[in-house]
Design an enzyme around this catalytic site. Structure first.
Site, PDB file in Angstrom:
ATOM      1  N   ARG A 152     -46.705 -20.285   6.741  1.00  0.00           N
ATOM      2  CA  ARG A 152     -47.039 -20.002   8.147  1.00  0.00           C
ATOM      3  C   ARG A 152     -48.051 -20.981   8.725  1.00  0.00           C
ATOM      4  O   ARG A 152     -48.024 -21.268   9.931  1.00  0.00           O
ATOM      5  CB  ARG A 152     -47.573 -18.574   8.280  1.00  0.00           C
ATOM      6  CG  ARG A 152     -46.612 -17.496   7.796  1.00  0.00           C
ATOM      7  CD  ARG A 152     -45.321 -17.506   8.576  1.00  0.00           C
ATOM      8  NE  ARG A 152     -44.410 -16.434   8.131  1.00  0.00           N
ATOM      9  CZ  ARG A 152     -43.143 -16.361   8.468  1.00  0.00           C
ATOM     10  NH1 ARG A 152     -42.602 -17.290   9.251  1.00  0.00           N
ATOM     11  NH2 ARG A 152     -42.382 -15.379   8.023  1.00  0.00           N
ATOM     12  N   GLU A 154     -33.734 -11.766   4.726  1.00  0.00           N
ATOM     13  CA  GLU A 154     -32.571 -12.099   5.560  1.00  0.00           C
ATOM     14  C   GLU A 154     -31.287 -11.837   4.779  1.00  0.00           C
ATOM     15  O   GLU A 154     -31.287 -11.760   3.553  1.00  0.00           O
ATOM     16  CB  GLU A 154     -32.588 -13.589   5.959  1.00  0.00           C
ATOM     17  CG  GLU A 154     -33.876 -14.026   6.645  1.00  0.00           C
ATOM     18  CD  GLU A 154     -33.766 -15.385   7.323  1.00  0.00           C
ATOM     19  OE1 GLU A 154     -32.629 -15.843   7.584  1.00  0.00           O
ATOM     20  OE2 GLU A 154     -34.827 -15.988   7.603  1.00  0.00           O
ATOM     21  N   GLN A 206     -46.193 -24.170   9.365  1.00  0.00           N
ATOM     22  CA  GLN A 206     -45.266 -23.895  10.461  1.00  0.00           C
ATOM     23  C   GLN A 206     -45.979 -23.904  11.811  1.00  0.00           C
ATOM     24  O   GLN A 206     -45.502 -24.513  12.781  1.00  0.00           O
ATOM     25  CB  GLN A 206     -44.607 -22.529  10.227  1.00  0.00           C
ATOM     26  CG  GLN A 206     -43.545 -22.143  11.251  1.00  0.00           C
ATOM     27  CD  GLN A 206     -42.907 -20.778  10.944  1.00  0.00           C
ATOM     28  OE1 GLN A 206     -43.233 -20.134   9.941  1.00  0.00           O
ATOM     29  NE2 GLN A 206     -42.012 -20.345  11.790  1.00  0.00           N
ATOM     30  N   GLU A 233     -45.774 -10.066   9.618  1.00  0.00           N
ATOM     31  CA  GLU A 233     -45.775  -8.823  10.390  1.00  0.00           C
ATOM     32  C   GLU A 233     -46.617  -7.740   9.713  1.00  0.00           C
ATOM     33  O   GLU A 233     -47.401  -7.059  10.365  1.00  0.00           O
ATOM     34  CB  GLU A 233     -44.334  -8.316  10.551  1.00  0.00           C
ATOM     35  CG  GLU A 233     -43.462  -9.226  11.392  1.00  0.00           C
ATOM     36  CD  GLU A 233     -41.984  -8.967  11.157  1.00  0.00           C
ATOM     37  OE1 GLU A 233     -41.407  -9.621  10.265  1.00  0.00           O
ATOM     38  OE2 GLU A 233     -41.415  -8.106  11.843  1.00  0.00           O
ATOM     39  N   GLU A 261     -39.277 -14.199   3.915  1.00  0.00           N
ATOM     40  CA  GLU A 261     -38.525 -13.610   5.021  1.00  0.00           C
ATOM     41  C   GLU A 261     -37.282 -12.936   4.452  1.00  0.00           C
ATOM     42  O   GLU A 261     -36.486 -13.568   3.739  1.00  0.00           O
ATOM     43  CB  GLU A 261     -38.119 -14.675   6.053  1.00  0.00           C
ATOM     44  CG  GLU A 261     -39.316 -15.194   6.853  1.00  0.00           C
ATOM     45  CD  GLU A 261     -38.916 -16.033   8.057  1.00  0.00           C
ATOM     46  OE1 GLU A 261     -37.766 -16.536   8.084  1.00  0.00           O
ATOM     47  OE2 GLU A 261     -39.754 -16.185   8.968  1.00  0.00           O
ATOM     48  N   LYS A 295     -40.454 -24.637   5.933  1.00  0.00           N
ATOM     49  CA  LYS A 295     -39.365 -23.816   5.406  1.00  0.00           C
ATOM     50  C   LYS A 295     -38.422 -24.575   4.473  1.00  0.00           C
ATOM     51  O   LYS A 295     -37.715 -23.960   3.688  1.00  0.00           O
ATOM     52  CB  LYS A 295     -38.558 -23.228   6.567  1.00  0.00           C
ATOM     53  CG  LYS A 295     -39.320 -22.126   7.297  1.00  0.00           C
ATOM     54  CD  LYS A 295     -38.669 -21.747   8.583  1.00  0.00           C
ATOM     55  CE  LYS A 295     -39.391 -20.606   9.280  1.00  0.00           C
ATOM     56  NZ  LYS A 295     -39.076 -19.269   8.734  1.00  0.00           N
ATOM     57  N   ASP A 334     -36.044 -16.707   3.081  1.00  0.00           N
ATOM     58  CA  ASP A 334     -36.440 -17.945   3.765  1.00  0.00           C
ATOM     59  C   ASP A 334     -37.960 -18.094   3.641  1.00  0.00           C
ATOM     60  O   ASP A 334     -38.718 -17.807   4.573  1.00  0.00           O
ATOM     61  CB  ASP A 334     -36.000 -17.855   5.236  1.00  0.00           C
ATOM     62  CG  ASP A 334     -36.448 -19.051   6.053  1.00  0.00           C
ATOM     63  OD1 ASP A 334     -36.664 -20.123   5.474  1.00  0.00           O
ATOM     64  OD2 ASP A 334     -36.575 -18.890   7.287  1.00  0.00           O
ATOM     65  N   HIS A 386     -38.091  -8.422  14.442  1.00  0.00           N
ATOM     66  CA  HIS A 386     -38.944  -9.478  13.890  1.00  0.00           C
ATOM     67  C   HIS A 386     -39.384 -10.416  15.012  1.00  0.00           C
ATOM     68  O   HIS A 386     -40.573 -10.741  15.134  1.00  0.00           O
ATOM     69  CB  HIS A 386     -38.186 -10.265  12.809  1.00  0.00           C
ATOM     70  CG  HIS A 386     -38.892 -11.510  12.351  1.00  0.00           C
ATOM     71  ND1 HIS A 386     -39.985 -11.474  11.496  1.00  0.00           N
ATOM     72  CD2 HIS A 386     -38.677 -12.817  12.635  1.00  0.00           C
ATOM     73  CE1 HIS A 386     -40.395 -12.719  11.269  1.00  0.00           C
ATOM     74  NE2 HIS A 386     -39.630 -13.556  11.950  1.00  0.00           N
ATOM     75  N   ASP A 404     -30.304 -21.546   9.832  1.00  0.00           N
ATOM     76  CA  ASP A 404     -30.981 -20.259   9.847  1.00  0.00           C
ATOM     77  C   ASP A 404     -31.134 -19.784  11.280  1.00  0.00           C
ATOM     78  O   ASP A 404     -31.537 -20.550  12.152  1.00  0.00           O
ATOM     79  CB  ASP A 404     -32.349 -20.370   9.171  1.00  0.00           C
ATOM     80  CG  ASP A 404     -32.970 -19.017   8.903  1.00  0.00           C
ATOM     81  OD1 ASP A 404     -32.214 -18.039   8.709  1.00  0.00           O
ATOM     82  OD2 ASP A 404     -34.211 -18.928   8.871  1.00  0.00           O
ATOM     83  N   THR A 422     -35.409 -22.254  -0.474  1.00  0.00           N
ATOM     84  CA  THR A 422     -34.810 -21.014   0.016  1.00  0.00           C
ATOM     85  C   THR A 422     -34.140 -20.361  -1.179  1.00  0.00           C
ATOM     86  O   THR A 422     -33.437 -21.035  -1.935  1.00  0.00           O
ATOM     87  CB  THR A 422     -33.748 -21.309   1.107  1.00  0.00           C
ATOM     88  OG1 THR A 422     -34.363 -22.048   2.169  1.00  0.00           O
ATOM     89  CG2 THR A 422     -33.144 -20.030   1.661  1.00  0.00           C
TER      90      THR A 422
END
Ligand code: MN
Length: 429
Positions: free
Chosen positions: A239, A203, A242, A376, A201, A255, A235, A136, A129, A259
């Protein structure tokens, strides 16, 4: 780069009536996947309107080189075909599905897609990834370093990490909320339990076609030949896990729990009409190092895709309410092209193999409205959003369903879609 040919002709229609005007799978798309009809085994197919054409059943109608790669329950060998063979296969399928003369031979091998199960299109050997969505990276970096959001390497190195191939799942498979170590800022020691900051996420996924031998790089000028196609990729990211685990080696359990990808291989050939120039770098940015620069790639290395993320909560579904759109934006908000990502990945001599999957990184707009993650949208959890039914969200709750979509649009071309990349969050075990 793929050329535009008669398979992209906007005037071409299919005798499969549902394909004509279909938002995702008109005859100009012809994406490949692995499916099983009810009670049947897994096999290769092509989406056409609301139907799936069983390729294993019609191999005698297909070019021999391609037909031999379409017999098993994975598309790795088909992805590895030389470009000319992939183009020949696409041209033949377009002919079979548009010319009424072939209808009698082909129609018995069509299945109603609503009665079929879709699987991963390839046996994925490796998944990596990247972090090429510059807005971002900027939006997230700003939360931690308001004056200096991008680290010094960002505009030189396509940043990436090695992901986990075993937990990639196709659209529709539920996602179990991960357990892990969480350490909020106000606590001194971590505790183990369900993630409280589960995020998505947005992507694109890049499917590797022909690979490279160990120790041999992929020159930027031929990198596009190594890309079989694209998919949507979510993804999922915990958080809180992470934030605690990622230093100094990067993402790991936050993560790797799952997926989700859209199950159709949208081929590089199908995307030919939607190639656009890579957006110019802002004044003052460094030029890509020579091994990452190719003029043709700069002229046509980005994709004109409209991306969207929608959310449906359990309460919304119970009340029959429509999903709410969380963001919309273009896929061109990437600092590196797919070819640059592929070339960089192989530049050390790392061997890529057919059916490898590469994520681009979260794709966000610079301004609100097109953010590709809740991190975000909610400003790191500080700004909850209110949904039309009055519910609020900072991060995902159990029962939430997230769907990613992508539509290719270009003047004078029939739009094509990627199909859904969708999953519901289940409670932690
Ligand atoms: Mn990511």
């Amino acid at each position: 780069m793929s050329a535009i040919d008669e398979t992209h002709d906007p005037a071409r229609i299919s005798w499969v009536a549902s394909a004509n005007g279909h938002s995702d799978f008109p005859i100009q798309n012809l994406p490949f996947g692995i499916f099983a009809p009810k009670g049947g085994h897994r096999r290769a197919g092509v989406a056409i309107g609301n139907h799936i054409l069983d390729l294993a059943e019609i191999t005698e109608l297909l070019p021999a080189a391609a037909a031999s790669t379409l017999q098993g329950p994975a598309l790795n060998a088909m992805m590895a075909l030389p470009r000319a063979d992939r183009v020949g296969l696409r041209q033949r399928l377009s002919e079979l599905l548009s010319d009424e003369a072939h209808r009698g031979a082909v129609e018995p091998s069509l299945y109603d897609a609503a009665t079929c199960t879709l699987y991963l299109p390839a046996s994925i050997g490796d998944y990596s990834d990247f972090y090429a969505g510059i807005h971002h990276a900027d939006n997230v970096g700003r939360q931690f370093r308001p004056d200096n959001p991008l680290l010094p390497n960002y505009k030189y190195v396509p940043i990436g990490y090695h992901g986990r191939a075993s937990s990639v799942r196709p659209s529709g498979i539920e996602v179990r909320r991960p357990n892990g170590q969480r350490k909020p800022l106000h606590e001194d020691v971590p505790s183990f339990g369900p993630s409280r900051r589960l995020d998505y996420e947005l992507e694109l996924g890049i499917w590797i076609g022909r690979g490279n031998a160990l120790g041999e790089a992929i020159p930027i000028g031929t990198a596009a030949d190594h890309i079989a196609g694209f998919c949507l990729l979510n993804d999922w990211s915990a958080r809180d896990i992470q934030a605690w685990e990622y230093q100094p080696l990067g993402p790991f359990l936050a993560k790797s729990f799952q997926t989700t990808i859209s199950p159709w291989l949208i081929t590089a050939e199908a995307l030919a009409p939607f190639r656009i120039p890579q957006p110019a770098r802002p004044a003052g940015d460094p030029a890509p190092l020579p091994y990452l620069f190719d003029e043709a790639d700069q002229q046509a290395g980005a994709l004109a895709l409209d991306l969207e993320v929608t959310l449906s909560t359990a309460a919304m579904r119970a009340n029959g309410e429509q999903p709410v759109s969380l963001s919309r934006g273009p896929a061109s908000n990437l600092y590196w092209t797919a070819a640059q990502i592929v070339t960089h990945h192989a530049s050390s001599g790392c061997n890529l193999q057919p059916g490898d999957l590469i994520g681009t990184g979260t794709i966000s707009t610079p301004k609100p409205g097109g953010y590709g993650s809740l991190l975000e949208i909610s400003q790191g959890g500080k700004a909850p959003i209110t949904l039309p039914n009055g519910e609020t969200r900072t991060f995902l709750e159990d029962g939430d369903e997230v769907t990613l979509r992508a539509i290719g649009r270009a003047e004078g071309s029939v739009s094509i879609g990627f199909g859904e990349c969708r999953a519901v969050i289940l409670p932690a075990s």
